[in-house]
Design a protein around this motif. Structure first.
Motif, PDB file in Angstrom:
ATOM      1  N   ALA A 118      -3.343  18.652  -7.144  1.00 24.65           N
ATOM      2  CA  ALA A 118      -3.716  18.718  -5.727  1.00 24.65           C
ATOM      3  C   ALA A 118      -3.063  17.572  -4.948  1.00 24.65           C
ATOM      4  CB  ALA A 118      -5.232  18.664  -5.581  1.00 24.65           C
ATOM      5  N   VAL A 119      -3.135  16.363  -5.495  1.00 27.65           N
ATOM      6  CA  VAL A 119      -2.575  15.216  -4.781  1.00 27.65           C
ATOM      7  C   VAL A 119      -1.065  15.394  -4.610  1.00 27.65           C
ATOM      8  CG1 VAL A 119      -2.168  12.722  -4.889  1.00 27.65           C
ATOM      9  CG2 VAL A 119      -4.396  13.641  -5.518  1.00 27.65           C
ATOM     10  N   ARG A 120      -0.385  15.856  -5.683  1.00 29.49           N
ATOM     11  CA  ARG A 120       1.064  16.052  -5.590  1.00 29.49           C
ATOM     12  C   ARG A 120       1.406  17.137  -4.572  1.00 29.49           C
ATOM     13  NH1 ARG A 120       1.858  16.617 -11.458  1.00 29.49           N
ATOM     14  NH2 ARG A 120       1.243  14.535 -12.106  1.00 29.49           N
ATOM     15  N   THR A 121       0.650  18.205  -4.588  1.00 33.78           N
ATOM     16  CA  THR A 121       0.905  19.307  -3.667  1.00 33.78           C
ATOM     17  C   THR A 121       0.772  18.834  -2.218  1.00 33.78           C
ATOM     18  OG1 THR A 121       0.027  20.854  -5.292  1.00 33.78           O
ATOM     19  CG2 THR A 121       0.146  21.640  -3.016  1.00 33.78           C
ATOM     20  N   LEU A 122      -0.291  18.078  -1.936  1.00 35.74           N
ATOM     21  CA  LEU A 122      -0.527  17.640  -0.563  1.00 35.74           C
ATOM     22  C   LEU A 122       0.489  16.567  -0.144  1.00 35.74           C
ATOM     23  CD1 LEU A 122      -4.432  17.525  -0.625  1.00 35.74           C
ATOM     24  CD2 LEU A 122      -2.948  19.319   0.312  1.00 35.74           C
ATOM     25  N   HIS A 123       0.874  15.749  -1.093  1.00 37.10           N
ATOM     26  CA  HIS A 123       1.863  14.703  -0.805  1.00 37.10           C
ATOM     27  C   HIS A 123       3.170  15.334  -0.333  1.00 37.10           C
ATOM     28  CE1 HIS A 123       4.269  10.999  -1.570  1.00 37.10           C
ATOM     29  NE2 HIS A 123       3.133  10.393  -1.344  1.00 37.10           N
ATOM     30  N   PRO A 150       1.116   5.616  -7.036  1.00 40.28           N
ATOM     31  CA  PRO A 150       2.436   5.928  -7.613  1.00 40.28           C
ATOM     32  C   PRO A 150       2.370   6.357  -9.080  1.00 40.28           C
ATOM     33  CG  PRO A 150       2.433   3.778  -6.531  1.00 40.28           C
ATOM     34  CD  PRO A 150       1.016   4.219  -6.596  1.00 40.28           C
ATOM     35  N   ARG A 151       1.260   6.049  -9.746  1.00 43.13           N
ATOM     36  CA  ARG A 151       1.143   6.489 -11.139  1.00 43.13           C
ATOM     37  C   ARG A 151       0.912   7.993 -11.222  1.00 43.13           C
ATOM     38  NH1 ARG A 151      -3.218   2.037 -12.486  1.00 43.13           N
ATOM     39  NH2 ARG A 151      -3.685   2.790 -10.411  1.00 43.13           N
ATOM     40  N   VAL A 152       0.384   8.556 -10.140  1.00 42.74           N
ATOM     41  CA  VAL A 152       0.128   9.996 -10.093  1.00 42.74           C
ATOM     42  C   VAL A 152       1.296  10.719  -9.428  1.00 42.74           C
ATOM     43  CG1 VAL A 152      -1.355  11.757  -9.044  1.00 42.74           C
ATOM     44  CG2 VAL A 152      -2.365   9.734 -10.124  1.00 42.74           C
ATOM     45  N   VAL A 153       1.794  10.134  -8.380  1.00 42.02           N
ATOM     46  CA  VAL A 153       2.929  10.721  -7.672  1.00 42.02           C
ATOM     47  C   VAL A 153       4.070   9.703  -7.673  1.00 42.02           C
ATOM     48  CG1 VAL A 153       3.735  11.738  -5.507  1.00 42.02           C
ATOM     49  CG2 VAL A 153       1.335  11.976  -6.169  1.00 42.02           C
ATOM     50  N   PRO A 154       5.028   9.876  -8.603  1.00 44.90           N
ATOM     51  CA  PRO A 154       6.132   8.914  -8.667  1.00 44.90           C
ATOM     52  C   PRO A 154       6.917   8.847  -7.357  1.00 44.90           C
ATOM     53  CG  PRO A 154       6.081  10.327 -10.621  1.00 44.90           C
ATOM     54  CD  PRO A 154       5.080  10.892  -9.664  1.00 44.90           C
ATOM     55  N   LYS A 155       6.830   9.906  -6.541  1.00 39.35           N
ATOM     56  CA  LYS A 155       7.558   9.900  -5.273  1.00 39.35           C
ATOM     57  C   LYS A 155       6.788   9.216  -4.152  1.00 39.35           C
ATOM     58  CE  LYS A 155      10.101  14.214  -6.052  1.00 39.35           C
ATOM     59  NZ  LYS A 155       9.941  15.671  -5.848  1.00 39.35           N
ATOM     60  N   ALA A 156       5.671   8.583  -4.473  1.00 37.87           N
ATOM     61  CA  ALA A 156       4.902   7.887  -3.433  1.00 37.87           C
ATOM     62  C   ALA A 156       5.746   6.766  -2.827  1.00 37.87           C
ATOM     63  CB  ALA A 156       3.627   7.303  -4.038  1.00 37.87           C
ATOM     64  N   VAL A 169       0.866  -1.173   0.000  1.00 36.52           N
ATOM     65  CA  VAL A 169       0.000   0.000   0.000  1.00 36.52           C
ATOM     66  C   VAL A 169       0.904   1.224   0.000  1.00 36.52           C
ATOM     67  CG1 VAL A 169      -1.810   1.228   1.256  1.00 36.52           C
ATOM     68  CG2 VAL A 169      -1.716  -1.286   1.333  1.00 36.52           C
ATOM     69  N   TYR A 170       0.626   2.156  -0.881  1.00 37.25           N
ATOM     70  CA  TYR A 170       1.478   3.334  -1.016  1.00 37.25           C
ATOM     71  C   TYR A 170       0.816   4.568  -0.408  1.00 37.25           C
ATOM     72  CZ  TYR A 170       5.020   1.031  -3.771  1.00 37.25           C
ATOM     73  OH  TYR A 170       6.055   0.218  -4.161  1.00 37.25           O
TER      74      TYR A 170
END
Ligand code: ASP
Ligand code: MG
Length: 412
Positions: A400-405, A180-186, A175-176
């Motif tokens: 948004a997801v990348r920013t919050l990550h 990871p397809r949206v945020v490679p840094k997950a 579980v990430y």
């Protein structure tokens, strides 16, 4: 050990699964196995039932779609026998896995794990159980547990045989923190609390069926998500920490971060009911008919009335139910008494999850600031003890997801 559709997608993959099982048996572990249908099979079967008749008997739908798992359990038993492991396939009705009679979405009521335990103890015979299916307690007919239900079969079987762990082998290695397809840094999470996983799964992470996490939480079955694509021979069956994510009780997690993960879903639709009478009974007039139509309402936002007479009420429903929801509210217009419906289907829900939020203030406030700096407008907000969700325009989901990550320190 549970193996999903991609893990049993071909005879070659089934042989690979047999090697994973053999490794554990050879290492001295007592195992039972649950399998899904070959990937794509259940979709095909669902399609056939619909083609035969768009409106079909739910009991016969179950008779058809349960067959995918019958095939893979038999094939895996054969593959195990071929490598010298005693094995026997089991259909839901043979164990039996007794369920409610809600065909297509049945709930497991009871499982007798006695025979599985006995046969392994007597002659190391591995039970290969068909996931996704059971038998109605009342009618004795075959039932299925809803799409993705073999995860739930696996956790329920694990509980019934009092297993130390339920390993879910899938096509990802855990579980990430987010997709990871949206945020490679997950990052892959080492451990996730049941409650967090429940939120992650409900809010759009697709690793596990929600119901399986609920069951794990209720029966305290530790669930370990790992990849079946790791080579069986490279894995040490005695290692304490093979790669994967352990879903367990909170007490087992030592280092707790404030935010654990970010989930998102684009399958959302927003409906705003404008200028409804601000008086008792109006919310009931809106949500009563929706409940009767079996439509799950998610976010609900009601404005404080400005003129003292009317107010606006906004809610979200799954995109698949959007048309029906709109129709339901339109039909109830006289009972509700509103002037206008505004709707949007190009919306997404982003959810930030972590049990650390219970003891930290201002977690959501940071998100509002970060998103405004990116010019992302928030349409609706809901919060709970360990989660907050934001409804935004779908076009901004990834940003948004990348920013919050990054904001919550989750980047690898
Ligand atoms: N084969 C079923 C499905 O595709 C159950 C599962 O795979 O979990 O939904
Ligand atoms: Mg699945």
């Amino acid at each position: 050990m549970k193996f999903g559709g991609t893990s049993v997608a071909s005879i070659e993959r089934i042989r690979n699964v047999a090697q994973h099982v053999k490794r554990e048996v050879d290492a001295g572990h007592e195992v039972a196995v649950v399998v899904s249908a070959m990937s794509g099979k259940t979709n095909e079967l669902v399609g056939w039932a619909a083609e035969a008749s768009p409106l079909h008997d739910a009991r016969e739908y179950d008779a058809v779609v349960a067959s995918g798992e019958q095939v893979t359990s038999g094939l895996l038993a054969i593959a195990l026998q071929a490598v010298g492991i005693q094995a026997r396939s089991w259909q839901g009705w043979q164990i039996p896995i007794r369920t409610s009679d809600a065909h297509g979405a049945a709930r497991i009521l009871e499982i007798d794990g006695g025979e599985i335990i006995k046969r392994f103890a007597e002659r190391k015979e591995v039970a290969v159980v068909s996931g996704f299916q059971g038998v109605s307690k009342d009618t004795g007919r075959i039932t299925t547990l809803g799409r993705g239900g073999s995860d739930t079969s696996a956790v329920a079987i694990a509980a019934a045989i009092r297993a130390d762990r339920c390993d879910i082998y899938t096509d990802v290695d855990g579980v990430y923190t987010t997709d990871p397809r949206v945020v490679p840094k997950a990052k892959r999470l080492e451990k996730v609390a049941f409650e967090e996983m429940l939120e992650l799964a409900s809010q759009g992470a697709k690793v596990l069926q929600v119901r399986s996490v609920e069951l794990g939480m209720v029966h305290n079955v530790r669930v370990f998500v790992r990849s079946s694509f790791d080579k069986p021979e490279d894995i040490d069956a005695h290692a304490n920490h093979p790669p994967g994510t352990l879903i367990c009780s909170e007490e087992e997690i030592v280092e707790q971060q404030v935010v654990t993960g970010i989930a998102f879903s684009k399958d959302e639709a927003q409906i705003s009911v404008r200028q409804v009478q601000d008086k008792p009974g109006v919310a009931a007039a809106i949500f009563g008919p929706l409940a009767e139509a079996n439509i799950n309402v998610d976010m609900i936002v009601q404005n404080v009335s400005e003129d003292g007479a009317t107010t606006d009420l906004t809610f979200t429903v799954p995109a698949a139910d959007y048309m029906r929801a709109k129709e339901t509210i339109t039909k109830a217009k006289d009972a509700i008494g509103y002037t206008r419906l505004d709707t949007a289907t190009d919306v997404a829900k982003v959810s930030v999850i972590g049990i650390g939020m219970r003891s930290h203030a201002g977690v959501a406030a940071q998100a509002f600031k970060a998103l405004s700096a990116r010019n992302i407008n928030i349409r609706a907000i809901t919060t709970s003890e360990i989660k907050f969700s934001l409804l935004i325009d779908a076009a901004y989901t990834e940003l948004a997801v990348r920013t919050l990550h990054t904001l919550y320190g989750l980047d690898a």
